[in-house]
Design an enzyme around this catalytic site. Structure first.
Site, PDB file in Angstrom:
ATOM      1  N   HIS A 109       0.879  -1.175   0.000  1.00  0.00           N
ATOM      2  CA  HIS A 109       0.000   0.000   0.000  1.00  0.00           C
ATOM      3  C   HIS A 109       0.915   1.223   0.000  1.00  0.00           C
ATOM      4  O   HIS A 109       1.993   1.196   0.602  1.00  0.00           O
ATOM      5  CB  HIS A 109      -0.819   0.130   1.283  1.00  0.00           C
ATOM      6  CG  HIS A 109      -1.822  -0.940   1.549  1.00  0.00           C
ATOM      7  ND1 HIS A 109      -1.513  -2.086   2.213  1.00  0.00           N
ATOM      8  CD2 HIS A 109      -3.152  -0.995   1.304  1.00  0.00           C
ATOM      9  CE1 HIS A 109      -2.609  -2.829   2.353  1.00  0.00           C
ATOM     10  NE2 HIS A 109      -3.622  -2.190   1.804  1.00  0.00           N
ATOM     11  N   ASP A 112       2.376   1.994   3.360  1.00  0.00           N
ATOM     12  CA  ASP A 112       3.268   1.003   3.982  1.00  0.00           C
ATOM     13  C   ASP A 112       4.685   1.386   3.585  1.00  0.00           C
ATOM     14  O   ASP A 112       5.609   1.303   4.384  1.00  0.00           O
ATOM     15  CB  ASP A 112       3.103  -0.419   3.408  1.00  0.00           C
ATOM     16  CG  ASP A 112       1.691  -0.940   3.419  1.00  0.00           C
ATOM     17  OD1 ASP A 112       0.917  -0.518   4.271  1.00  0.00           O
ATOM     18  OD2 ASP A 112       1.393  -1.795   2.536  1.00  0.00           O
TER      19      ASP A 112
END
Ligand code: XUL
Ligand code: CO
Length: 450
Positions: A109, A112
């Site tokens: 993501h 992240d």
């Protein structure tokens, strides 16, 4: 291609060397017993069939925190005071892990990989800097990106949804994230791009205009598709169904709901499904069921490989170590002709109580061995004519005569009635479920040791 096993100056997984295939006799917990990347099964290597990916979020961002207590793991890559330093350390740890584990793919993501900034522009810059680093690391290690995505569910601004938010301002912030995450995915050569509608749904039906929200979601996906194609993204857009959690009800409920939505909105040419095992079970289905529904529609794109706990209602995201799930899943995947350009992404987390660094490897090795066994057993079942003959014979009454005419749409309801009226009570045909289950068990027992 030989790959360097650790990156930069710090070794984050000391004492763990390259994970190798040692075969079924090995008792080394840090070796593959079944996953032999070069072994050919049904015309392709295991590596080509299984296309394993490690996910960034559970594996490198999570600490084991749960609603009742903080994390139990204090990883070396998560300690730097500065957020960008932490992101860089995390990337080095991640690429060391990927290469030692010998998986070909990874997934992330936006937030992240990089920390979220205080403005759209700052977040974009943070992500760009980390994409540059990840691109270098991919080139050094040979790793490839299976898919990228945007986290539009953690930040409190998304509490009422992202593309389905009742507030247009929030929809624009979601768009900014998807745009940047698509740019990042293209830059890193990602094969697919995932939409998981974390908070696209509702908690209270009475305060929600569901018709309008679903229209907004379709428009948003269309615009994301158009933007992606305009910057040269040739991969697959994927929707990941999940029925609930965090919302009471999520619009992408299950495979069949998403298939209907994509077809209704003319999106099925660009979008496919990313089926997650634990999401299917949350919807009251089996993993293989949702795979089969997607495959039947020609829309099986990729898989989030994990499992739930049959005694819990929620999304436990455990590693997929139950052999039946892997066998049943691989039977559908082989039937569908494989997953490429998708793969098997371990959207799974080690338990809060599994606190040793090596547990991260052991969990992934178990998942890889389970799917490798699943592949071998599923191939063996598929090459046994008893199952295919049984399935064919079960529907034989539609192969010719009036049954065939019905399949071809040539018989009306009144004509069907006349056929029934002129016939005796239908022949009773056994479903032979126990025979099919025994047959699968025979293959598991015969092949499970390989
Ligand atoms: C959450 C989940 C996500 C998606 C990507 O249940 O599965 O991690 O896979 O957003
Ligand atoms: Co997932």
């Amino acid at each position: 291609m030989s790959r360097k096993v650790f990156i930069g100056d710090t070794e984050y997984f000391p004492g763990i060397s390259q994970i190798e295939y040692e075969g079924p006799e090995s008792d080394n917990p840090l070796a593959f017993k079944s996953y032999d990347p070069n072994r050919v099964v049904a015309g392709k290597t295991m590596e080509e069939h299984l296309r394993f990916a490690v996910c960034y979020w559970h594996t490198f961002c999570a600490s084991g925190a749960d609603p009742f207590g903080p994390g139990t793991r204090n990883h070396a890559w998560a300690r730097a005071a500065d957020a960008m330093d932490r992101s860089r350390d995390r990337a080095d740890a991640a690429f060391e892990f990927f290469t030692k584990l010998n998986v070909p793919f990874w997934c992330f993501h936006d937030f992240d990989l990089a920390s979220e900034g205080a403005s759209v522009a700052e977040s974009e810059n943070n992500l760009k800097a980390m994409v540059d680093l990840a691109k270098e690391r991919q080139a050094e290690t040979g790793m490839r990106l299976l898919w990228g995505t945007a986290n539009m569910f953690s930040n409190p601004r998304f509490m009422n949804g992202a593309s389905t938010n009742p507030n247009f301002e929030v929809v624009t912030w979601a768009a900014a994230q998807v745009k940047a995450a698509l740019d990042a995915t293209v830059e890193l050569g990602g094969e697919s791009y995932v939409f998981w509608g974390g908070r696209e749904g509702y908690v209270c039906l009475q305060n929600t205009d569901t018709r309008r929200e679903l229209e907004h979601m379709a428009t948003f996906l269309e615009k994301a598709r158009d933007y992606g194609r305009s910057i040269g993204f040739e991969g697959t857009f994927l929707i990941e169904p999940k029925p609930m959690e965090p919302m009471k009800h999520q619009y992408d409920f299950d495979a069949q709901t998403v298939i209907g939505f994509l077809r209704h909105h003319g999106l099925a040419g660009d979008f496919k499904l990313n089926i997650e095992a634990n999401h299917a079970t949350l919807a009251g289905h089996s993993f293989a069921h949702d795979l089969r529904m997607a495959a039947d529609a020609g829309l099986l794109g990729s898989v989030d490989a994990n499992r739930g706990d049959p005694q819990n209602g929620w999304d436990t995201d455990q590693f997929p170590l139950h052999l039946y799930d892997c066998v049943h899943g691989m039977m559908v995947i082989l039937e569908a002709g494989g997953l490429q350009p998708g793969g098997l992404n371990f959207d799974a987390k080690v338990r809060r109580e599994s606190t040793d660094l090596e547990d991260m490897f052991i969990a992934h090795i178990g998942g890889m061995d389970s799917f490798a066994r699943g592949l071998v057993i599923a191939d063996s079942i598929r090459s046994d004519p008893r199952l295919s003959d049984m399935l064919k014979n079960r529907y034989a009454s539609f192969d010719s005569g009036d049954g065939k005419r019905f399949e071809d749409g040539e018989l009306g309801l009144a004509e069907l009635r006349d056929i029934a009226a002129a016939s005796a009570e239908p022949t009773q045909l056994s479903g032979k479920q126990e025979l099919v289950e025994n047959l699968i068990n025979d293959h598991m027992a015969g092949r499970a040791a390989t």
